[in-house]
Design an enzyme around this catalytic site. Structure first.
Site, PDB file in Angstrom:
ATOM      1  N   ASN A   1     -24.899   3.978  16.369  1.00 41.92           N
ATOM      2  CA  ASN A   1     -25.627   5.099  16.966  1.00 41.92           C
ATOM      3  C   ASN A   1     -26.679   4.522  17.913  1.00 41.92           C
ATOM      4  OD1 ASN A   1     -27.136   7.325  17.580  1.00 41.92           O
ATOM      5  ND2 ASN A   1     -27.856   7.721  15.497  1.00 41.92           N
ATOM      6  N   TRP A   2     -26.395   4.627  19.196  1.00 47.37           N
ATOM      7  CA  TRP A   2     -27.315   4.025  20.183  1.00 47.37           C
ATOM      8  C   TRP A   2     -28.573   4.857  20.384  1.00 47.37           C
ATOM      9  CZ3 TRP A   2     -23.905   2.124  24.927  1.00 47.37           C
ATOM     10  CH2 TRP A   2     -22.946   1.209  24.455  1.00 47.37           C
ATOM     11  N   LYS A   3     -28.590   6.066  19.894  1.00 48.14           N
ATOM     12  CA  LYS A   3     -29.728   6.977  20.084  1.00 48.14           C
ATOM     13  C   LYS A   3     -30.048   7.082  21.575  1.00 48.14           C
ATOM     14  CE  LYS A   3     -31.033   5.874  15.394  1.00 48.14           C
ATOM     15  NZ  LYS A   3     -32.064   5.683  14.378  1.00 48.14           N
TER      16      LYS A   3
ATOM     17  N   HIS B   1     -28.218  14.318  12.110  1.00 49.48           N
ATOM     18  CA  HIS B   1     -29.008  13.098  11.942  1.00 49.48           C
ATOM     19  C   HIS B   1     -30.447  13.485  11.600  1.00 49.48           C
ATOM     20  CE1 HIS B   1     -31.070   9.350  12.822  1.00 49.48           C
ATOM     21  NE2 HIS B   1     -29.902   8.758  12.677  1.00 49.48           N
TER      22      HIS B   1
ATOM     23  N   GLU C   1     -33.183  12.458  12.619  1.00 52.02           N
ATOM     24  CA  GLU C   1     -34.058  12.626  13.785  1.00 52.02           C
ATOM     25  C   GLU C   1     -33.856  13.998  14.412  1.00 52.02           C
ATOM     26  OE1 GLU C   1     -32.786   9.024  15.679  1.00 52.02           O
ATOM     27  OE2 GLU C   1     -33.758   7.892  14.073  1.00 52.02           O
TER      28      GLU C   1
ATOM     29  N   GLU D   1     -28.003   8.430   4.988  1.00 53.20           N
ATOM     30  CA  GLU D   1     -29.069   7.684   5.652  1.00 53.20           C
ATOM     31  C   GLU D   1     -30.407   8.076   5.039  1.00 53.20           C
ATOM     32  OE1 GLU D   1     -27.572   6.401   9.875  1.00 53.20           O
ATOM     33  OE2 GLU D   1     -28.714   8.250  10.010  1.00 53.20           O
TER      34      GLU D   1
ATOM     35  N   GLY E   1     -34.832   2.570  10.782  1.00 51.50           N
ATOM     36  CA  GLY E   1     -35.709   1.925  11.762  1.00 51.50           C
ATOM     37  C   GLY E   1     -36.959   1.309  11.159  1.00 51.50           C
TER      38      GLY E   1
ATOM     39  N   SER F   1     -31.498   0.539   8.564  1.00 52.33           N
ATOM     40  CA  SER F   1     -31.837  -0.886   8.635  1.00 52.33           C
ATOM     41  C   SER F   1     -30.702  -1.788   8.150  1.00 52.33           C
ATOM     42  CB  SER F   1     -33.132  -1.182   7.861  1.00 52.33           C
ATOM     43  OG  SER F   1     -34.207  -0.471   8.440  1.00 52.33           O
TER      44      SER F   1
ATOM     45  N   GLY G   1     -28.050   1.745  13.621  1.00 51.85           N
ATOM     46  CA  GLY G   1     -28.903   2.058  14.758  1.00 51.85           C
ATOM     47  C   GLY G   1     -29.226   0.802  15.552  1.00 51.85           C
ATOM     48  N   GLY G   2     -30.395   0.235  15.308  1.00 54.84           N
ATOM     49  CA  GLY G   2     -30.900  -0.895  16.094  1.00 54.84           C
ATOM     50  C   GLY G   2     -29.901  -2.022  16.295  1.00 54.84           C
TER      51      GLY G   2
END
Ligand code: 13P
Length: 250
Positions: free
Chosen positions: A9-11, A95, A97, A167, A173, A213, A234-235
């Site tokens: 997920n590149w956000k 998600h 967010e 998640e 993150g 993470s 993510g990251g």
């Protein structure tokens, strides 16, 4: 069929040039990925069409959201119908967010899940508790409510077509990953709940991904758990070598 999936997920990250460069790097690595692992990337909406035509057979593309209606006066939104017509076959929904910043609820997630399924798009339904909910011992009830809310009204055949991503919000993150035992405990619970709302057979085919993470250093341990079928990353999905290492953690 294998349940193993690694999804990135590149956000809201990367310019178009950077996105294309990352896809090119991943395409070059794809030949060495385990054949039983499905690999998905989820770039920003704006780049989806361009990226969907540039990915090889081993790399699939997901949107990060969609609107529940097929078309109409919804300025700034994109429908599942439009995603499908652009070659997008997966969509991340609910998600944390989006729940936190854009007011998404189990009801709105459910409507989006149904709109994706109607178009033949695989929904990746995200659920997970907040830190204070875990500290209050409410993680199981929160996850159950979100799971049942997101999948409300679906037939067993439709549930079978979904991917679930657990998640825990406190792990996203933050560098604080759930331990592999914490992940397994919730994933097994999710599978049990899936079996209750569909059947054991269906529950056994649904992929349940862990997100929060997840990095090359901890993926092997997390992915080794029987009910963890991969990750929503993510990251570490923003960098080809880290994402490649995650995929090869299987
Ligand atoms: P991180 O891997 O950066 O913690 O993000 C997880 C996530 O939100 C994936 O959807």
């Amino acid at each position: 069929m294998s349940r193993k999936i690694v999804a990135g997920n590149w956000k809201m990250n990367k310019s178009m040039t950077e996105a294309q460069a990352l896809v090119q790097e991943l395409n070059g690595m794809a030949g060495a990925w385990p054949s039983d692992v499905k690999v998905i990337i989820s770039p920003p909406m704006l780049y989806l069409t361009q990226i969907a035509v540039n990915t090889g057979d081993n790399l699939h593309v997901a949107a990060q959201n969609c609107h529940a209606e097929k078309s109409g006066a919804y300025t700034g939104e994109v429908s599942a119908v439009q995603l499908k017509s652009s070659g997008v076959n997966f969509c991340i929904l609910g998600h944390s967010e989006r729940r936190q910043y854009f007011g998404e609820t189990d009801e709105s997630v459910n409507a989006k899940v149904k709109s994706c399924l109607a178009e033949g798009i695989t929904p990746i339904v995200c659920i997970g508790e907040l830190l204070e909910e875990r500290e209050a011992g409410r993680e199981f009830s929160v996850v159950e409510t979100q799971l049942k809310g997101g999948l409300e009204g679906l037939s067993s055949e439709e549930i079978e077509k979904c991917i679930v991503a657990y998640e825990p919000v406190w792990a996203i993150g933050t560098g604080k990953t759930a331990s592999s035992d914490q992940a397994q405990e919730i994933h097994a619970f999710i599978r049990t709940k899936l079996s209750e709302i569909s059947s054991q057979e269906v529950a056994d085919t649904v992929s349940i991904l862990y997100g929060g993470s997840c990095k090359p250093a901890n993926a092997k341990e997390i992915f080794s758990k029987p009910d963890v079928d991969g990750g929503l990353i993510g990251g570490a999905s923003l960098n080809a070598s880290d994402f490649n290492a995650l995929i090869n953690s299987y």
